[in-house]
Design a protein around this motif. Sequence first.
Motif, PDB file in Angstrom:
ATOM      1  N   MET A 245       0.826  -1.180   0.000  1.00  0.00           N
ATOM      2  CA  MET A 245       0.000   0.000   0.000  1.00  0.00           C
ATOM      3  C   MET A 245       0.875   1.251   0.000  1.00  0.00           C
ATOM      4  O   MET A 245       0.540   2.228  -0.668  1.00  0.00           O
ATOM      5  CB  MET A 245      -0.908  -0.046   1.231  1.00  0.00           C
ATOM      6  N   THR A 246       1.957   1.207   0.707  1.00  0.00           N
ATOM      7  CA  THR A 246       2.849   2.365   0.773  1.00  0.00           C
ATOM      8  C   THR A 246       3.378   2.736  -0.606  1.00  0.00           C
ATOM      9  O   THR A 246       3.402   3.914  -0.968  1.00  0.00           O
ATOM     10  CB  THR A 246       4.037   2.059   1.709  1.00  0.00           C
ATOM     11  N   HIS A 247       3.757   1.733  -1.386  1.00  0.00           N
ATOM     12  CA  HIS A 247       4.309   2.009  -2.711  1.00  0.00           C
ATOM     13  C   HIS A 247       3.237   2.555  -3.653  1.00  0.00           C
ATOM     14  O   HIS A 247       3.525   3.427  -4.479  1.00  0.00           O
ATOM     15  CB  HIS A 247       4.957   0.762  -3.287  1.00  0.00           C
ATOM     16  N   ALA A 248       2.031   2.066  -3.539  1.00  0.00           N
ATOM     17  CA  ALA A 248       0.944   2.579  -4.373  1.00  0.00           C
ATOM     18  C   ALA A 248       0.655   4.039  -4.048  1.00  0.00           C
ATOM     19  O   ALA A 248       0.472   4.870  -4.952  1.00  0.00           O
ATOM     20  CB  ALA A 248      -0.311   1.734  -4.167  1.00  0.00           C
ATOM     21  N   ILE A 249       0.641   4.367  -2.776  1.00  0.00           N
ATOM     22  CA  ILE A 249       0.375   5.749  -2.362  1.00  0.00           C
ATOM     23  C   ILE A 249       1.517   6.666  -2.792  1.00  0.00           C
ATOM     24  O   ILE A 249       1.283   7.774  -3.275  1.00  0.00           O
ATOM     25  CB  ILE A 249       0.142   5.817  -0.841  1.00  0.00           C
ATOM     26  N   ARG A 250       2.759   6.216  -2.640  1.00  0.00           N
ATOM     27  CA  ARG A 250       3.901   7.036  -3.066  1.00  0.00           C
ATOM     28  C   ARG A 250       3.841   7.339  -4.552  1.00  0.00           C
ATOM     29  O   ARG A 250       4.086   8.462  -4.985  1.00  0.00           O
ATOM     30  CB  ARG A 250       5.217   6.332  -2.760  1.00  0.00           C
ATOM     31  N   GLY A 251       3.546   6.324  -5.351  1.00  0.00           N
ATOM     32  CA  GLY A 251       3.451   6.521  -6.794  1.00  0.00           C
ATOM     33  C   GLY A 251       2.331   7.465  -7.170  1.00  0.00           C
ATOM     34  O   GLY A 251       2.497   8.344  -8.012  1.00  0.00           O
ATOM     35  N   LEU A 252       1.192   7.300  -6.538  1.00  0.00           N
ATOM     36  CA  LEU A 252       0.049   8.164  -6.819  1.00  0.00           C
ATOM     37  C   LEU A 252       0.335   9.606  -6.414  1.00  0.00           C
ATOM     38  O   LEU A 252       0.053  10.544  -7.167  1.00  0.00           O
ATOM     39  CB  LEU A 252      -1.185   7.643  -6.078  1.00  0.00           C
TER      40      LEU A 252
END
Length: 62
Positions: free
Chosen positions: A1-8
């Motif tokens: 989830m952290t990586h998805a939020i960072r990318g977004l």
Amino acid sequence: MTHAIRGLRAVISSGDFSVMWKETTILLATAAVFALATLAYFLLLYRRRYAVWTETETAAQV
């Protein structure tokens, strides 16, 4: 989830697509590792379950 939020966040706030692709790569690699681990688990389970059945079937035919 952290990586998805960072990318977004990177794409929305600054339009930095390089960060998005880096995070996407990490997410895809993680998904691939866990998919392979799941496949290995079920293959091992299948072999254990049906190896006993094949041995008993072969012994009954002889």
